[in-house]
Design a protein around this motif. Structure first.
Motif, mmCIF file in Angstrom:
data_model
loop_
_atom_site.group_PDB
_atom_site.id
_atom_site.type_symbol
_atom_site.label_atom_id
_atom_site.label_comp_id
_atom_site.label_asym_id
_atom_site.label_seq_id
_atom_site.Cartn_x
_atom_site.Cartn_y
_atom_site.Cartn_z
ATOM 1 N N LEU A 140 0.748 -1.134 -0.008
ATOM 2 C CA LEU A 140 0.007 -0.095 0.051
ATOM 3 C C LEU A 140 0.684 1.179 0.130
ATOM 4 O O LEU A 140 0.783 2.204 -0.666
ATOM 5 N N LEU A 141 1.897 1.266 0.703
ATOM 6 C CA LEU A 141 2.845 2.278 0.865
ATOM 7 C C LEU A 141 3.350 2.472 -0.580
ATOM 8 O O LEU A 141 3.617 3.773 -0.820
ATOM 9 N N SER A 142 3.931 1.593 -1.104
ATOM 10 C CA SER A 142 4.740 1.594 -2.349
ATOM 11 C C SER A 142 3.402 2.454 -3.394
ATOM 12 O O SER A 142 4.211 2.929 -4.498
ATOM 13 N N LEU A 143 2.388 2.126 -3.424
ATOM 14 C CA LEU A 143 1.516 2.730 -4.170
ATOM 15 C C LEU A 143 0.880 3.992 -3.717
ATOM 16 O O LEU A 143 -0.041 4.570 -4.557
ATOM 17 N N GLY A 144 1.432 4.430 -2.909
ATOM 18 C CA GLY A 144 1.338 6.009 -2.510
ATOM 19 C C GLY A 144 0.152 6.441 -1.447
ATOM 20 O O GLY A 144 -0.357 7.296 -1.165
ATOM 21 N N VAL A 145 -0.283 5.111 -0.801
ATOM 22 C CA VAL A 145 -1.264 5.175 0.282
ATOM 23 C C VAL A 145 -0.614 5.753 1.340
ATOM 24 O O VAL A 145 0.332 5.125 1.983
ATOM 25 N N ARG A 146 -1.116 6.484 2.214
ATOM 26 C CA ARG A 146 -0.727 7.309 3.403
ATOM 27 C C ARG A 146 -1.693 7.249 4.539
ATOM 28 O O ARG A 146 -2.844 7.003 4.320
ATOM 29 N N ARG A 147 -1.309 7.490 5.654
ATOM 30 C CA ARG A 147 -2.296 7.468 6.992
ATOM 31 C C ARG A 147 -3.281 8.482 6.475
ATOM 32 O O ARG A 147 -3.504 9.479 6.085
ATOM 33 N N GLY A 148 -4.601 7.788 6.678
ATOM 34 C CA GLY A 148 -5.772 8.432 6.525
ATOM 35 C C GLY A 148 -6.435 8.252 5.323
ATOM 36 O O GLY A 148 -7.610 8.535 5.271
ATOM 37 N N ASP A 149 -5.316 7.782 4.381
ATOM 38 C CA ASP A 149 -6.129 7.477 2.973
ATOM 39 C C ASP A 149 -7.045 6.253 3.068
ATOM 40 O O ASP A 149 -6.895 5.260 3.821
ATOM 41 N N ARG A 150 -8.428 6.337 2.093
ATOM 42 C CA ARG A 150 -9.108 5.106 2.294
ATOM 43 C C ARG A 150 -8.738 4.063 1.229
ATOM 44 O O ARG A 150 -8.588 4.273 0.120
ATOM 45 N N VAL A 151 -8.701 2.951 1.903
ATOM 46 C CA VAL A 151 -8.443 1.650 0.883
ATOM 47 C C VAL A 151 -9.722 0.719 0.964
ATOM 48 O O VAL A 151 -10.197 0.224 2.252
ATOM 49 N N ALA A 152 -10.427 0.717 0.006
ATOM 50 C CA ALA A 152 -11.947 -0.216 -0.199
ATOM 51 C C ALA A 152 -11.130 -1.523 -0.749
ATOM 52 O O ALA A 152 -10.359 -1.849 -1.394
ATOM 53 N N PHE A 153 -12.162 -2.526 -0.312
ATOM 54 C CA PHE A 153 -11.905 -3.788 -1.093
ATOM 55 C C PHE A 153 -13.300 -4.650 -0.987
ATOM 56 O O PHE A 153 -14.142 -4.526 0.449
ATOM 57 N N GLN A 154 -13.722 -4.997 -2.008
ATOM 58 C CA GLN A 154 -14.802 -5.818 -2.157
ATOM 59 C C GLN A 154 -14.406 -7.513 -2.425
ATOM 60 O O GLN A 154 -14.497 -7.963 -3.564
ATOM 61 N N LEU A 155 -14.279 -8.044 -1.282
ATOM 62 C CA LEU A 155 -13.392 -9.494 -1.350
ATOM 63 C C LEU A 155 -14.604 -10.300 -0.704
ATOM 64 O O LEU A 155 -14.965 -9.849 0.538
ATOM 65 N N PRO A 156 -14.768 -11.656 -0.971
ATOM 66 C CA PRO A 156 -15.431 -12.564 -0.278
ATOM 67 C C PRO A 156 -14.589 -12.852 1.140
ATOM 68 O O PRO A 156 -13.676 -12.534 1.381
ATOM 69 N N GLY A 157 -15.032 -13.988 1.625
ATOM 70 C CA GLY A 157 -14.696 -14.288 3.045
ATOM 71 C C GLY A 157 -13.044 -15.048 2.762
ATOM 72 O O GLY A 157 -13.015 -16.442 3.179
ATOM 73 N N TRP A 158 -12.384 -14.462 2.113
ATOM 74 C CA TRP A 158 -10.899 -14.831 2.090
ATOM 75 C C TRP A 158 -9.863 -14.278 3.056
ATOM 76 O O TRP A 158 -10.195 -13.302 3.594
ATOM 77 N N TRP A 159 -8.808 -14.924 3.383
ATOM 78 C CA TRP A 159 -7.994 -14.732 4.204
ATOM 79 C C TRP A 159 -7.278 -13.442 4.078
ATOM 80 O O TRP A 159 -7.061 -12.708 4.890
ATOM 81 N N GLU A 160 -7.271 -13.066 2.479
ATOM 82 C CA GLU A 160 -6.653 -11.914 2.088
ATOM 83 C C GLU A 160 -7.276 -10.761 2.633
ATOM 84 O O GLU A 160 -6.645 -9.554 2.832
ATOM 85 N N ALA A 161 -8.587 -10.779 2.793
ATOM 86 C CA ALA A 161 -9.530 -9.683 3.105
ATOM 87 C C ALA A 161 -8.961 -9.375 4.637
ATOM 88 O O ALA A 161 -9.009 -8.064 5.076
ATOM 89 N N ALA A 162 -8.831 -10.390 5.409
ATOM 90 C CA ALA A 162 -8.528 -10.156 6.963
ATOM 91 C C ALA A 162 -7.134 -9.464 7.097
ATOM 92 O O ALA A 162 -6.923 -8.608 7.729
ATOM 93 N N ALA A 163 -6.134 -9.908 6.243
ATOM 94 C CA ALA A 163 -4.695 -9.491 6.013
ATOM 95 C C ALA A 163 -4.588 -8.013 5.660
ATOM 96 O O ALA A 163 -3.904 -7.217 6.098
#
Length: 567
Positions: free
Chosen positions: A91-114
């Motif tokens: 996320l940091l490498s893609l320019g995401v910083r503190r307070g930025d919103r990261v959305a995800f629409q994933l099924p119940g996969w462990w990747e969503a938890a991570a």
């Protein structure tokens, strides 16, 4: 429990912000009080994760089953910690910083938890979206949150998520990155498997990711959407500490219902607060295991529970009833199971008896909301002595106040405040909506919109809803659905009301007043709303035509006069 009051319930009295409140924090004195009483802390869940990964690296943290895999994936604490760090560095490498919103629409996969943990680690704000939401809703929620990045599968369950995101992306100027997980990654999108899973971004950092601590734990890290008391879509903003309190971690073992090493299971997705707390936050705090499926299937859930040696399961009544049917059809040995937690909708006595009979374990009823996690539950040993039809008592730190309902003998409207209540509620509208920070009005009290009776022993029994909230485990944004129905050329007025179905759960009925003499029937209304991109489970299951909607002198629809027509 506060004494029932004779005066009207408090209304919003403080100032309302008009900007998105992602910078909201509790006042200093409130934060200090919460810490003094042990309800909040200065230790991050990331520290819990890392300490367990160091002490018990091979212990199972997550057991997640997928429809496209024969066996469930077991992720150890060492693996979960590594992937949370890697995803955070990505996320940091893609320019995401503190307070930025990261959305995800994933099924119940462990990747969503991570990914949720990665947001907490980096200070980004996680915006999990239910997989059942469709393009119209996704576009709106990405727009109002200003999400800079969104992760979706390519396809899942017959729906093309990547194509839907690609279609709405040009309307979202703040969305910088589309991230797609699967074999078909469109041009211009980031390949999740290559970039997040298989690239060791954590080794490229100039220094390790800093673990949050102190007042950083009072910053917003999670936004979830729900239907508020008015039936309008609301964004609920949580911090690490409100989530910690929402697991009842500061309570005693008997009160909160879990101890160290617990194996939790739930059919609720980790993209909802119930699933997140029950299958991720709680297990990490307990040094236990979270167990879940990506697609609800009662027989498969039982098989997974047996394999993972689940000790407790949380399920809303419809899920619990299906588990009972599956267990009766094909009994599974579940020797580790201690109890079934049931809530999110009315729990009828027959369901309690059926679960007890099928699984030979007690049922613990509970009540909670997206705004506060688990708030009320029956403790180990059952309801308190002297309680009459009790749904439990408030968990550690949560205060309740009962406000008399005019004309309803013994019925009260429930207000709450405490350490698990979200830091702010935001109603996104065309002008940005109105933000309502929790502790800036009404001394922290929040109206739940629920009606209760005093059980006589410090707890409550739920009677129903006084508000426009309609639904079962998940609330339907009725105001939004009503607005869409009004686009139908044959509809002049529309209102959504709840009714009890044959399954004992609340369903939605559209009461329509036509423009002329014709009222759309259910198939026509369903096709119309589906064609406008409406999320499937928002669509009403009944239609009732009336000449006029009854209203008071102020033009407010009198819902109470319509309910008898549904009998």
């Amino acid at each position: 429990m506060a004494e029932p009051a004779a005066s009207p319930a408090p209304g919003p009295s403080g100032p309302q912000a008009t900007e998105i409140p992602f910078e909201a924090r509790p006042p200093e004195d409130i934060a200090a009080r919460m810490r003094e009483r042990g309800w909040w802390r200065d230790r991050s869940i990331i520290r819990d994760l890392l300490d367990t990964a160091a002490a018990q690296p091979d212990a199972p943290a997550v057991v997640a089953a997928r429809t496209d895999a024969t066996d469930p994936v077991t992720l150890t604490y060492a693996q979960l910690a590594r992937h949370a760090e890697r995803f955070g560095a990505a996320l940091l490498s893609l320019g995401v910083r503190r307070g930025d919103r990261v959305a995800f629409q994933l099924p119940g996969w462990w990747e969503a938890a991570a990914l949720t943990l990665a947001c907490a680690w980096t200070g980004a704000v996680a915006v999990p979206l239910l997989p059942t939401m469709r393009s119209r809703e996704i576009e709106r929620l990405l727009r109002v949150t200003g999400a800079s990045l969104c992760v979706v599968p390519d396809t899942w369950g017959g729906h093309d998520y990547a194509a839907a995101l690609e279609e709405v992306a040009p309307k979202l100027p703040e969305l910088r990155h589309r991230v797609v997980y699967g074999d078909k990654v469109p041009d211009g999108a980031v390949d999740f498997a290559t970039y997040f899973l298989h690239t060791e971004h954590e080794t490229r950092l100039p220094h390790p990711l800093e673990v949050p601590a102190g007042r950083d734990l009072d910053s917003v890290i999670l936004v979830m959407f729900t239907s508020g008391t008015t039936g309008e879509r609301k964004a609920v903003l949580h911090t690490e500490n409100t989530l910690y309190a929402g697991t009842a971690a500061a309570a005693g073992v008997a009160e909160r219902g879990w101890d160290e090493g617990e194996v939790f299971c739930s059919p609720h997705p980790v993209s909802g607060l119930a699933g997140l707390l029950y299958c991720l936050w709680g297990p990490i705090i307990a040094r236990g295991t979270g167990v879940y499926l990506d697609t609800w299937n009662a027989p498969e859930q039982l098989e997974l529970m047996a394999k993972a040696q689940v000790t407790q399961v949380f399920a809303a009544p419809p899920f619990a009833a299906q588990l009972v049917e599956a267990q009766r059809a094909d009994p599974h040995r579940l020797p580790a199971l201690r109890f079934v937690m049931c809530g999110g909708a009315p729990v009828v006595p027959k369901l309690v008896a059926d679960v007890t009979d099928a699984f030979s374990v007690p049922v613990r009823t509970c009540w909670g909301m997206t705004e506060l996690g688990m708030g009320i539950r029956t403790p180990e040993g059952g309801p308190p002595p002297g309680a009459v039809r009790s749904d439990g008592r408030p968990l550690a730190g949560l205060e309740i106040s009962l406000w008399e309902v005019e004309g309803e003998d013994g019925v009260y409207r429930l207000w709450v405040r405490g350490p698990s209540v979200c830091i702010a509620v935001w109603s996104p509208g065309v002008d940005g909506g109105a933000a309502q920070p929790t502790w800036t009005h009404d001394e922290g009290w929040m109206d739940t919109g629920d009606l209760v009776r005093d059980d006589g022993a410090g707890g409550v029994h739920f009677e129903g809803r006084a508000s426009r909230r309609v639904g079962g485990p998940y609330m339907i944004p009725v105001a939004d659905v009503e607005g869409e129905i009004l686009h139908h050329p044959d509809v002049r007025e529309a209102v959504i009301i709840g009714y009890a179905g044959e399954d004992g759960q609340e369903h939605a009925c559209a009461v329509l007043a036509p423009r002329a003499d014709r009222t759309p029937d259910l198939p026509e209304l369903h096709a119309f709303l589906s064609g406008r991109g409406m999320t499937e489970w928002y669509i009403p299951e009944r239609v009732l035509g009336v000449a006029e909607l009854p209203k008071n002198e102020n033009g407010k629809v009198l819902i109470g006069q319509l309910r008898p027509l549904l009998a």
